[in-house]
Design a protein around this motif. Structure first.
Motif, PDB file in Angstrom:
ATOM      1  N   LEU A 122      35.775  35.521  39.509  1.00  0.00           N
ATOM      2  CA  LEU A 122      35.541  34.590  38.275  1.00  0.00           C
ATOM      3  C   LEU A 122      36.580  34.488  37.213  1.00  0.00           C
ATOM      4  CD1 LEU A 122      31.609  35.857  38.474  1.00  0.00           C
ATOM      5  CD2 LEU A 122      33.212  33.428  39.952  1.00  0.00           C
ATOM      6  N   LEU A 123      37.532  35.597  36.626  1.00  0.00           N
ATOM      7  CA  LEU A 123      37.796  35.641  36.078  1.00  0.00           C
ATOM      8  C   LEU A 123      39.767  35.036  36.092  1.00  0.00           C
ATOM      9  CD1 LEU A 123      36.678  38.780  33.608  1.00  0.00           C
ATOM     10  CD2 LEU A 123      36.658  36.821  33.391  1.00  0.00           C
ATOM     11  N   GLU A 153      37.157  53.395  35.777  1.00  0.00           N
ATOM     12  CA  GLU A 153      36.646  51.870  35.905  1.00  0.00           C
ATOM     13  C   GLU A 153      35.590  51.801  35.888  1.00  0.00           C
ATOM     14  OE1 GLU A 153      39.552  50.481  39.720  1.00  0.00           O
ATOM     15  OE2 GLU A 153      40.623  51.735  38.339  1.00  0.00           O
ATOM     16  N   LEU A 154      34.777  52.341  36.930  1.00  0.00           N
ATOM     17  CA  LEU A 154      33.497  52.454  37.145  1.00  0.00           C
ATOM     18  C   LEU A 154      33.040  52.096  35.366  1.00  0.00           C
ATOM     19  CD1 LEU A 154      30.884  51.474  38.714  1.00  0.00           C
ATOM     20  CD2 LEU A 154      30.044  54.012  38.507  1.00  0.00           C
ATOM     21  N   ALA A 155      33.299  52.792  34.200  1.00  0.00           N
ATOM     22  CA  ALA A 155      32.402  52.595  33.244  1.00  0.00           C
ATOM     23  C   ALA A 155      32.871  51.122  33.021  1.00  0.00           C
ATOM     24  CB  ALA A 155      32.625  53.893  32.049  1.00  0.00           C
ATOM     25  N   GLU A 156      33.356  50.498  32.760  1.00  0.00           N
ATOM     26  CA  GLU A 156      33.736  49.324  32.191  1.00  0.00           C
ATOM     27  C   GLU A 156      33.723  48.629  32.949  1.00  0.00           C
ATOM     28  OE1 GLU A 156      39.083  49.493  32.565  1.00  0.00           O
ATOM     29  OE2 GLU A 156      38.313  51.074  30.644  1.00  0.00           O
ATOM     30  N   LYS A 157      33.798  48.790  33.937  1.00  0.00           N
ATOM     31  CA  LYS A 157      32.842  46.924  35.243  1.00  0.00           C
ATOM     32  C   LYS A 157      31.954  47.260  35.060  1.00  0.00           C
ATOM     33  CE  LYS A 157      36.474  46.085  37.860  1.00  0.00           C
ATOM     34  NZ  LYS A 157      37.234  44.811  38.341  1.00  0.00           N
ATOM     35  N   ILE A 158      30.689  47.938  34.689  1.00  0.00           N
ATOM     36  CA  ILE A 158      29.428  48.192  34.519  1.00  0.00           C
ATOM     37  C   ILE A 158      29.281  47.466  32.996  1.00  0.00           C
ATOM     38  CG2 ILE A 158      27.214  49.356  33.096  1.00  0.00           C
ATOM     39  CD1 ILE A 158      28.242  51.968  35.496  1.00  0.00           C
ATOM     40  N   ARG A 159      29.598  47.440  32.232  1.00  0.00           N
ATOM     41  CA  ARG A 159      30.301  46.437  31.363  1.00  0.00           C
ATOM     42  C   ARG A 159      30.790  44.828  31.521  1.00  0.00           C
ATOM     43  NH1 ARG A 159      30.277  51.298  29.210  1.00  0.00           N
ATOM     44  NH2 ARG A 159      28.863  52.084  26.764  1.00  0.00           N
ATOM     45  N   GLU A 160      31.804  44.757  32.004  1.00  0.00           N
ATOM     46  CA  GLU A 160      32.570  43.637  32.516  1.00  0.00           C
ATOM     47  C   GLU A 160      31.283  43.044  33.358  1.00  0.00           C
ATOM     48  OE1 GLU A 160      36.005  43.873  34.157  1.00  0.00           O
ATOM     49  OE2 GLU A 160      35.909  42.660  35.476  1.00  0.00           O
ATOM     50  N   THR A 161      30.611  43.635  34.210  1.00  0.00           N
ATOM     51  CA  THR A 161      29.958  42.693  34.987  1.00  0.00           C
ATOM     52  C   THR A 161      27.844  42.185  34.310  1.00  0.00           C
ATOM     53  OG1 THR A 161      30.255  44.883  36.786  1.00  0.00           O
ATOM     54  CG2 THR A 161      28.474  43.527  36.796  1.00  0.00           C
ATOM     55  N   GLY A 168      34.772  46.754  42.000  1.00  0.00           N
ATOM     56  CA  GLY A 168      35.604  45.478  42.706  1.00  0.00           C
ATOM     57  C   GLY A 168      35.571  44.590  41.514  1.00  0.00           C
ATOM     58  N   GLN A 169      36.202  43.160  41.966  1.00  0.00           N
ATOM     59  CA  GLN A 169      35.792  41.960  40.570  1.00  0.00           C
ATOM     60  C   GLN A 169      34.873  40.831  41.713  1.00  0.00           C
ATOM     61  OE1 GLN A 169      40.467  40.289  40.478  1.00  0.00           O
ATOM     62  NE2 GLN A 169      40.109  41.298  38.613  1.00  0.00           N
ATOM     63  N   LEU A 170      34.006  40.615  40.688  1.00  0.00           N
ATOM     64  CA  LEU A 170      32.617  39.615  40.819  1.00  0.00           C
ATOM     65  C   LEU A 170      34.025  37.558  41.699  1.00  0.00           C
ATOM     66  CD1 LEU A 170      30.832  40.988  40.055  1.00  0.00           C
ATOM     67  CD2 LEU A 170      29.985  39.281  38.817  1.00  0.00           C
ATOM     68  N   HIS A 171      32.959  37.598  42.121  1.00  0.00           N
ATOM     69  CA  HIS A 171      34.474  36.558  42.750  1.00  0.00           C
ATOM     70  C   HIS A 171      33.235  34.997  42.722  1.00  0.00           C
ATOM     71  CE1 HIS A 171      31.818  37.441  46.639  1.00  0.00           C
ATOM     72  NE2 HIS A 171      32.681  39.169  46.774  1.00  0.00           N
ATOM     73  N   MET A 205      32.774  36.172  51.784  1.00  0.00           N
ATOM     74  CA  MET A 205      33.994  36.208  50.495  1.00  0.00           C
ATOM     75  C   MET A 205      32.977  38.186  50.024  1.00  0.00           C
ATOM     76  SD  MET A 205      34.987  34.029  47.302  1.00  0.00           S
ATOM     77  CE  MET A 205      36.581  32.795  48.184  1.00  0.00           C
ATOM     78  N   SER A 206      34.273  38.678  50.512  1.00  0.00           N
ATOM     79  CA  SER A 206      33.730  40.045  49.323  1.00  0.00           C
ATOM     80  C   SER A 206      34.757  40.432  48.637  1.00  0.00           C
ATOM     81  CB  SER A 206      33.062  41.213  51.469  1.00  0.00           C
ATOM     82  OG  SER A 206      33.733  41.702  50.347  1.00  0.00           O
ATOM     83  N   LYS A 207      34.229  41.714  47.990  1.00  0.00           N
ATOM     84  CA  LYS A 207      34.621  42.821  46.430  1.00  0.00           C
ATOM     85  C   LYS A 207      35.191  43.117  47.858  1.00  0.00           C
ATOM     86  CE  LYS A 207      31.132  42.491  43.766  1.00  0.00           C
ATOM     87  NZ  LYS A 207      29.794  43.206  43.779  1.00  0.00           N
ATOM     88  N   SER A 208      35.359  43.976  48.678  1.00  0.00           N
ATOM     89  CA  SER A 208      35.798  44.651  49.879  1.00  0.00           C
ATOM     90  C   SER A 208      36.893  44.502  49.880  1.00  0.00           C
ATOM     91  CB  SER A 208      34.712  45.904  50.192  1.00  0.00           C
ATOM     92  OG  SER A 208      34.155  45.132  51.210  1.00  0.00           O
ATOM     93  N   VAL A 209      37.642  43.344  49.737  1.00  0.00           N
ATOM     94  CA  VAL A 209      38.511  43.075  51.375  1.00  0.00           C
ATOM     95  C   VAL A 209      39.097  42.776  50.484  1.00  0.00           C
ATOM     96  CG1 VAL A 209      39.823  41.241  53.225  1.00  0.00           C
ATOM     97  CG2 VAL A 209      36.753  41.561  53.107  1.00  0.00           C
TER      98      VAL A 209
END
Ligand code: AMP
Ligand code: TRP
Length: 327
Positions: free
Chosen positions: A207-208, A54-62, A13-16, A194-198
């Motif tokens: 954050l972005l 998506e997961l592969a991208e999210k790892i670098r994004e995080t 998900g997206q960091l919040h 507040m949660s990524k999964s909602v």
């Protein structure tokens, strides 16, 4: 020697803002006082299905967001969990000393399991893997948001049980909650965190999120039927907005918002958030412009922590009587 700190965030998900105020901001503030290791816990993320690309991208994004939020990769090690095999290895050993009843009691497991059609065994094991993340580095301090307190108690129970069964092997970790922002609630519903999964467009501030989006979301946040802020008697929605504003800008206090009409109050909150996020977003854009940078940070993180994990694995194996080559 500096005490060791360990914490992690899932690259799903997206960091919040909850992740930032509950975890990342605190990490950045304490990192120089400790030997810090911050993990992108991809093995935790796959306890529910993730699209592989998506997961592969999210790892670098995080990882980029860690740095953008103030984690200094010179000072702290930024590590992808799956790049150090000791996490998964220790998790298995700890699984074998963990009574099933302890796992069935975890509230986060119960809540997540309810939402799944079929519950993967990994979801139940989730907190054991988390205990392994901490214990594999013998971390003393674990800075997290309040929702992780129960998991940390379990990590201590598991460490204690292992130590009493096989002899002293693990350091007992402590939970470190932030003074403000340990539990940020959803903007649409201030009774759920507040949660990524909602899903829902007005639940979390990513954050972005661009300033215009942040302003819109806060303008729409749930409050109550009062006309203005009463600092001694805030409803949950107003209290949550106040916490957010105060955590972003400590000059915003109960006194300074007393009597403000909700419309004006929300504008103040929105500007505090926008000002906090602006430098993070700028740094994020800078970092991600260089394709190779994040990979080099993650490789360096792995290189630094690998010997610590290998040492613990060797000790845990010896304690249990597993095979360790004589060299
Ligand atoms: P997660 O999003 O579950 O990977 O959480 C990563 C970190 O952010 C953990 O330390 C959580 O405790 C923290 N965190 C997540 N959601 C919130 C929230 N709503 N308020 C405060 N901290 C949070
Ligand atoms: N389970 C934590 C969360 O979702 C993330 C996490 C995994 C973690 N391993 C950890 C946090 C070890 C602290 C220490 O919030």
């Amino acid at each position: 020697m500096k005490a060791r700190v360990l914490s992690g965030v899932q690259p799903s998900g997206q960091l919040h803002l909850g992740n930032y105020l509950g975890a990342l901001k605190n990490w950045a503030e304490i990192q120089s006082n400790y030997e810090s290791i911050f993990c992108i816990v991809d093995l935790h993320a796959i306890t529910v299905y993730q699209d592989p690309k998506e997961l592969a991208e999210k790892i670098r994004e995080t990882a980029a967001l860690f740095i953008a939020a103030g984690i200094d990769p010179q000072e702290s090690s930024i590590v992808v969990q799956s790049s150090v095999s000791g996490h998964a290895e220790l998790a298995w050993m700890l699984t074998c000393v963990t009574p099933l009843g302890w796992l069935n009691r975890m509230t986060q497991y119960k809540a997540k399991a309810e939402k799944q059609e079929t519950v993967g065994a990994g979801l139940l094991q989730y907190p054991v893997l988390m205990a392994a993340d901490i214990l594999v580095y013998q971390a003393k301090i674990v800075p997290v948001g309040e929702d992780q307190s129960q998991h940390l108690e379990l990590a201590r129970d598991i460490a204690q049980r292992f130590n009493s069964m096989y002899g002293d092997t693990f350091v007992m970790p402590e939970t470190r909650l932030p003074a403000v922002g340990a539990r940020i609630m959803g903007l649409d519903d201030p009774t759920t965190k507040m949660s990524k999964s909602v899903s829902g467009t007005n639940h979390a501030i990513a954050l972005l999120d661009e300033p215009s989006i942040v302003r819109k979301k806060i303008a729409r946040a749930t409050t109550d039927s009062q006309p203005a802020v009463d600092p001694e008697n805030m409803g949950p929605g107003v209290a949550n907005l106040f916490t957010i504003a105060h955590a972003c800008d400590p000059f915003i206090t109960k006194n300074s918002v007393a009597g403000m009409r909700y419309g004006d109050f929300k504008k103040l909150v929105a500007e505090a958030v926008v000002s906090r996020l602006e430098p993070i977003q700028r740094k994020y854009r800078e970092i991600t412009a260089d394709r190779g940078y994040i990979d080099s940070v993650l490789l360096e993180g792995q290189r630094r922590v690998l010997p610590i994990a290998e040492n613990t694995i060797r000790n845990a194996k010896r304690a249990m009587g597993l095979y360790v080559a004589n060299r």
